[in-house]
Structure formats: structure tokens, C-alpha cells
Design a protein around this motif. Structure first.
Motif, mmCIF file in Angstrom:
data_model
loop_
_atom_site.group_PDB
_atom_site.id
_atom_site.type_symbol
_atom_site.label_atom_id
_atom_site.label_comp_id
_atom_site.label_asym_id
_atom_site.label_seq_id
_atom_site.Cartn_x
_atom_site.Cartn_y
_atom_site.Cartn_z
ATOM 1 N N LEU A 48 0.707 -1.253 -0.129
ATOM 2 C CA LEU A 48 -0.098 0.116 0.005
ATOM 3 C C LEU A 48 0.652 1.184 -0.088
ATOM 4 O O LEU A 48 0.402 2.324 -0.246
ATOM 5 N N THR A 49 2.183 1.203 0.103
ATOM 6 C CA THR A 49 3.063 2.268 0.230
ATOM 7 C C THR A 49 3.627 2.780 -0.797
ATOM 8 O O THR A 49 4.147 1.963 -1.725
ATOM 9 N N LEU B 269 -5.995 7.850 1.778
ATOM 10 C CA LEU B 269 -4.690 8.162 1.785
ATOM 11 C C LEU B 269 -3.926 8.812 3.254
ATOM 12 O O LEU B 269 -4.805 9.478 3.729
ATOM 13 N N ILE B 270 -2.718 8.373 3.396
ATOM 14 C CA ILE B 270 -1.961 9.003 4.555
ATOM 15 C C ILE B 270 -0.680 9.411 4.021
ATOM 16 O O ILE B 270 0.253 8.806 3.057
ATOM 17 N N LEU B 271 -0.357 10.831 4.289
ATOM 18 C CA LEU B 271 1.005 11.322 3.765
ATOM 19 C C LEU B 271 1.809 11.552 5.108
ATOM 20 O O LEU B 271 1.154 12.142 5.881
ATOM 21 N N ASP C 21 -6.845 3.173 -1.476
ATOM 22 C CA ASP C 21 -7.616 3.360 -2.651
ATOM 23 C C ASP C 21 -6.610 3.563 -3.895
ATOM 24 O O ASP C 21 -5.824 4.555 -3.891
ATOM 25 N N GLU C 22 -6.523 2.714 -4.892
ATOM 26 C CA GLU C 22 -5.639 2.452 -5.715
ATOM 27 C C GLU C 22 -6.021 3.813 -7.034
ATOM 28 O O GLU C 22 -5.107 4.536 -7.319
ATOM 29 N N ARG C 23 -7.254 4.385 -6.938
ATOM 30 C CA ARG C 23 -7.632 5.619 -7.720
ATOM 31 C C ARG C 23 -7.093 6.742 -6.853
ATOM 32 O O ARG C 23 -6.619 7.633 -7.762
ATOM 33 N N SER C 24 -7.128 6.839 -5.800
ATOM 34 C CA SER C 24 -6.585 8.058 -4.904
ATOM 35 C C SER C 24 -4.974 8.058 -5.563
ATOM 36 O O SER C 24 -4.570 9.089 -5.574
ATOM 37 N N LYS C 25 -4.543 6.868 -5.419
ATOM 38 C CA LYS C 25 -3.060 6.854 -5.694
ATOM 39 C C LYS C 25 -2.644 7.413 -7.077
ATOM 40 O O LYS C 25 -1.883 8.081 -7.342
ATOM 41 N N GLY D 166 6.275 17.834 -11.689
ATOM 42 C CA GLY D 166 7.913 17.342 -11.866
ATOM 43 C C GLY D 166 8.394 16.780 -10.521
ATOM 44 O O GLY D 166 9.482 16.640 -10.401
ATOM 45 N N LEU D 167 7.634 16.004 -10.029
ATOM 46 C CA LEU D 167 7.905 15.232 -8.695
ATOM 47 C C LEU D 167 7.811 13.559 -9.204
ATOM 48 O O LEU D 167 7.042 13.398 -10.246
ATOM 49 N N TYR D 168 8.499 12.844 -8.475
ATOM 50 C CA TYR D 168 8.765 11.322 -8.938
ATOM 51 C C TYR D 168 7.718 10.664 -7.919
ATOM 52 O O TYR D 168 7.831 10.921 -6.737
ATOM 53 N N VAL D 169 6.900 9.483 -8.316
ATOM 54 C CA VAL D 169 6.151 8.728 -7.231
ATOM 55 C C VAL D 169 6.867 7.239 -7.618
ATOM 56 O O VAL D 169 6.874 6.735 -8.584
ATOM 57 N N ARG D 170 7.383 6.580 -6.438
ATOM 58 C CA ARG D 170 8.086 5.346 -6.705
ATOM 59 C C ARG D 170 7.954 4.527 -5.383
ATOM 60 O O ARG D 170 7.610 5.001 -4.306
#
Length: 209
Positions: A39-40, A175-177, A190-194, A205-209
Motif C-alpha cells: 500500500l506504500t 490516503l495518509i501522507l 484506494d488505488e484510484r486515489s494513488k 515534476g515530482l516522482y512517485v516510486r
């Protein structure tokens, strides 16, 4: 006594060990993320982790730590990208809470709901009040004390400058940030929120990984 955090945690169905988030144990959050690896994910300004720590510490981490105006200016470029991402995703949530030890001094609680009152006692810039507003705020409603304003922008900036830690619970988006320095650790039920958050990051211009 009403426990706000317990009510928040109830809104996340599939996060193992969620009740350890925000405890005094510094390893608790890391352990929760490790227990929920599926999930992370992370938001970073680097496309991949940089293994050469000498280069990383010598270049990226000097933005504000050495006090140089040029480095501070560079840091703020990245900081603004992160701020835009966080504020945008927060704007899509209608069941939103923020947690930080920094809130304790000014608000009396380290976890608060955003907005904090009927008229949204949150501001994102230097607060300016007319005399009329000051009088109305001080009067408040009969029998009700005035809630203190939360300078959300400054709180987020302090987290991005590694001066405090902030956890944001977007309960309706699942979502938790967790924000510290120029880096956000995320947990999404929630995959849609991701995917939606990924699209916001791509624009900034940021990366999600």
C-alpha cells in the motif's frame, strides 16, 4: 474522553498496525509502512534513490542547512513543488486531518480536523484582519471560545525544511501522507486515489516510486 485518532484510524480498513502511527516510538511509522508495503509509495524529486551518499549529502542536503541564500533559493524551488502537490490533494478531501507536534503549542492538540471550525479557521498566507474582523473573532459565539487559526502553509514548510514532522490523513481518499524534509512517504488503500496523486505529482515534476 473522545479519542480523535481512534476515530481516524477506524476509517482505514486494511492498514496493519495503523494505531502505532504518531506514537512516541520513532520506529513505529517505519514499521507500519514495512507491514503494508503493498500500500506504500514515496514522492521524491529524484527518480530513484541515490546510493552515493557523499554526492547526495554534499549537494542536495545543503539547500538550507548552510544558510547560503543561493542554496535556500534552490531549496524553495523544490519546496514549492511539494507544497503544490500536498495542497492540491488536500483540496480534494472532505474528511481531512493533520497531525504534528508543532500544533500542540498553538492549538492545544497535535491532531486537528481541517477546517477546524464552521468558517474554516485555516489560512495559507500571512493573516491580515481588519478591525471589524478582530472584534467579531474576539466576540465569537456566546458560550463558545474562539478557535485558534492554523497557519497550514507555514506548518507544511517547516516539515519540508526538516524542522517538524507532519502526518496528513485524507480519510475519504484513503490516503495518509507523512512529510519530512523534501520527501513524502505515502500509504494508499484506494488505488484510484494513488493514481490521482501520481497525476498531480507528474504536473509538478515530482516522482512517485
Amino acid at each position: 474522553m473522545f479519542d480523535l485518532k481512534k476515530e481516524i484510524f477506524k476509517k482505514f480498513d486494511n492498514v496493519k498496525g495503523i494505531d502505532r502511527i504518531g506514537t512516541d516510538d520513532e520506529m513505529a511509522l517505519l514499521e507500519v509502512f514495512e507491514e503494508n508495503t503493498e500500500l506504500t509509495f514515496d514522492i521524491d524529486f529524484l527518480p530513484k534513490p541515490m546510493m552515493n551518499t557523499y554526492i547526495y549529502d554534499s549537494y542536495f542536503n545543503i539547500y538550507y542547512r548552510d544558510g547560503s541564500s543561493n542554496h535556500i533559493r534552490e531549496h524553495r524551488k523544490y519546496e514549492m513543488r511539494f507544497l503544490k502537490v500536498v495542497l492540491k490533494i488536500m483540496g480534494y478531501s472532505h474528511d481531512l486531518y493533520i497531525e504534528s507536534e508543532d500544533l500542540e503549542r498553538n492549538h492545544g492538540a497535535n491532531v486537528v480536523k481541517i477546517p477546524t471550525g464552521e468558517m474554516g479557521n485555516v489560512y495559507l498566507a500571512k493573516h491580515k484582519s481588519s478591525l471589524a474582523k478582530i472584534v467579531l473573532n474576539n466576540l465569537g459565539r456566546k458560550g463558545r471560545s474562539k478557535e485558534k487559526q492554523i497557519d497550514l502553509l507555514m506548518l507544511l514548510k517547516k516539515a519540508l525544511r526538516d524542522k517538524t514532522e507532519v502526518t496528513i490523513y485524507l480519510c475519504d481518499l484513503k490516503l495518509i501522507l507523512f512529510i519530512t524534509d523534501l520527501y513524502i512517504s505515502c500509504l494508499a488503500e484506494d488505488e484510484r486515489s494513488k493514481k490521482f496523486l501520481e497525476s498531480i505529482c507528474a504536473v509538478e515534476g515530482l516522482y512517485v516510486r
